[in-house]
Write an enzyme that holds these catalytic residues in place. Structure first.
Site, mmCIF file in Angstrom:
data_model
loop_
_atom_site.group_PDB
_atom_site.id
_atom_site.type_symbol
_atom_site.label_atom_id
_atom_site.label_comp_id
_atom_site.label_asym_id
_atom_site.label_seq_id
_atom_site.Cartn_x
_atom_site.Cartn_y
_atom_site.Cartn_z
ATOM 1 N N SER A 213 0.839 -1.208 0.000
ATOM 2 C CA SER A 213 0.000 0.000 0.000
ATOM 3 C C SER A 213 0.873 1.258 0.000
ATOM 4 O O SER A 213 1.673 1.451 -0.921
ATOM 5 C CB SER A 213 -0.954 -0.044 1.195
ATOM 6 O OG SER A 213 -1.944 0.945 1.108
ATOM 7 N N ASP A 348 -10.589 -3.653 -4.835
ATOM 8 C CA ASP A 348 -9.987 -2.868 -3.756
ATOM 9 C C ASP A 348 -10.803 -1.590 -3.576
ATOM 10 O O ASP A 348 -10.835 -0.737 -4.469
ATOM 11 C CB ASP A 348 -8.538 -2.527 -4.116
ATOM 12 C CG ASP A 348 -7.788 -1.839 -2.982
ATOM 13 O OD1 ASP A 348 -8.442 -1.244 -2.102
ATOM 14 O OD2 ASP A 348 -6.541 -1.890 -2.981
ATOM 15 N N HIS A 379 -8.292 -4.802 -0.265
ATOM 16 C CA HIS A 379 -7.064 -4.056 0.005
ATOM 17 C C HIS A 379 -6.206 -4.844 0.984
ATOM 18 O O HIS A 379 -6.517 -4.931 2.179
ATOM 19 C CB HIS A 379 -7.381 -2.676 0.570
ATOM 20 C CG HIS A 379 -6.190 -1.773 0.646
ATOM 21 N ND1 HIS A 379 -5.666 -1.144 -0.462
ATOM 22 C CD2 HIS A 379 -5.397 -1.419 1.690
ATOM 23 C CE1 HIS A 379 -4.618 -0.428 -0.104
ATOM 24 N NE2 HIS A 379 -4.423 -0.584 1.200
#
Length: 422
Positions: A213, A348, A379
């Protein structure tokens, strides 16, 4: 007359339960329909959609990394919901997460800050026999003690990798800040310090760069900032990053996929981290933070408000646009020349579909880039399992290590790899 009425009641009463049963059945059917739609139970499973150039290296990597090209099967009952995958990752990280033992290192920075990272030695010999270290950058506000990081580190150790995990500045609740600065969206200073320490301490080691991320943005930005940063780096893997904070800004204010709600929740978490260090951040003599308005921080409901009022000022950016422009890897990622795997999920809820044109276009133009887009995973979820309960190890963990192994084998046996292709 009364006899006739009594007869009518006797005639109608058996039909009343039937009518109510029909209403119950319709209600149950409606609920089931909503469940099926919200859980995407009718959605098929599939292998990741791969975008890359037709090169010798890419052929070898895809052939040597079957988990990347085989069907990804999430848990049947809930695994096709990106929201539930994301929620489970956010709440528990991973199930039955191990607790790898490592050493915490402290690195003084030039501005008075103290970077920390945890070092985990391999639990076996790597398949190539070489000394290889994974340098890992976690997601926003994360550190080495998060369950998904612990699971990945433990799995990598068992595959023969040393692991170094950056603890984002200010993320560890029991470590005080030593300067009025904490981690930001794209600051690479601490990650660079950790990598430099690894290179000096283990002069024979080669590096695998991994980012999750926000950590994917930092890792890719670090490699693209300076060609020297790619020395001794075998490859890089980025999972679930958004590539451009400026382009993501507008999508985070939309209610599509509940993105505005996620924005609020992440902003609330950031407020807690910032306020836990209020004495260090705002109590010291800091010319950059003297204009920060804490009252606006308390009332902030989005990451953008926090970034504009607090985060951009750590590095003296004049505007939110300037902060997002300079801290996004989209302006640096094209400078990466080592093998680069970019992984995202179609469901996501944090990364809008429009942002995925960035990695797809990059993979179409650059020979060293593979872009893998899964149908499911949410995610940083990517849970696997049969029906209800997920497995401890995720698809994401397997893909990263499998890809890293393939790159290591390629570098070790390049002549043989060429002959096999021919």
């Amino acid at each position: 007359m009364s006899a006739q009425l009594e007869a009518d009641v006797r005639t109608m009463s058996p039909e009343m339960p039937a009518m109510f049963d029909g209403m119950k059945l319709a209600a149950v059917a409606a609920v089931l329909y909503v469940i099926v739609r919200s859980l995407n139970l009718k959605c098929p499973t599939a292998a990741a959609d791969i975008t890359c150039q037709d090169t010798l290296l890419n052929h070898y990597l895809l052939k040597s990394c079957p988990v990347l090209t085989k069907e990804y099967i999430p848990p049947l009952l809930w695994g096709k919901s990106g929201h539930l995958q994301t929620a489970l990752y956010g709440k528990i990280g991973r199930v039955k997460s191990p607790k790898p033992c490592g050493l915490r290192k402290f690195l003084p920075m030039q501005d008075g800050a103290t970077a920390t990272f945890d070092l985990f030695e391999p639990q076996g010999v790597h398949s190539t026999g070489d000394d290889i270290t994974m340098v890992i950058c976690p997601g926003i506000g994360n550190h080495s003690e998060k369950h998904y990081i612990r699971t990945f580190v433990d799995y990598s150790q068992k595959q023969g990798y040393r692991c170094a995990v950056l603890n984002h500045l200010g993320a560890l609740p029991n470590i005080e800040l030593t300067s009025p600065r904490m981690f930001t969206y794209g600051c690479t200073w601490e990650f660079s310090a950790m990598v430099g320490f690894i290179k000096r301490t283990f002069p024979q080691t080669q590096l695998i760069v991994v980012g999750f991320s926000l950590g994917g943005n930092i890792a890719c930005k670090y490699l693209g900032e300076n060609p020297a940063n790619q020395e001794r780096v075998l490859c890089c893997v980025s999972v679930c990053q958004g590539y451009s904070a400026l382009r993501a800004q507008e999508t985070f204010l939309q209610w599509d996929q509940c993105r505005r709600l996620y924005n609020f929740l992440m902003a609330d978490n950031m407020k807690k981290i910032i306020l836990s260090h209020r004495g260090s951040l705002f109590g010291m003599n800091s010319s950059r933070m003297e204009f920060a308005d804490l009252s606006r921080l308390y009332t902030a409901t989005s990451l953008m408000q926090i970034d504009d009022n607090i985060m951009r000022k750590f590095h003296g950016h004049n505007s939110l646009k300037e902060y997002y422009e300079k801290e996004s890897c989209v302006h640096y990622i094209h400078n990466i020349s080592v093998p680069l795997l970019l992984v995202n999920s179609s469901d996501d809820p944090l990364v809008h579909q429009s942002l995925l044109t960035i990695p797809r276009t990059l993979a179409e133009k650059k020979q060293n880039v593979i872009f893998a887009l899964t149908l499911h995973g949410g995610h940083l979820g990517f849970f696997e399992g049969a029906v209800l309960f997920p497995q401890p190890l995720s698809w994401m963990d397997k893909v990263i290590v499998s890809y890293a192994n393939a790159v290591c084998q390629w570098e070790k046996h390049k002549p043989q790899c060429h002959q096999q292709k021919e």
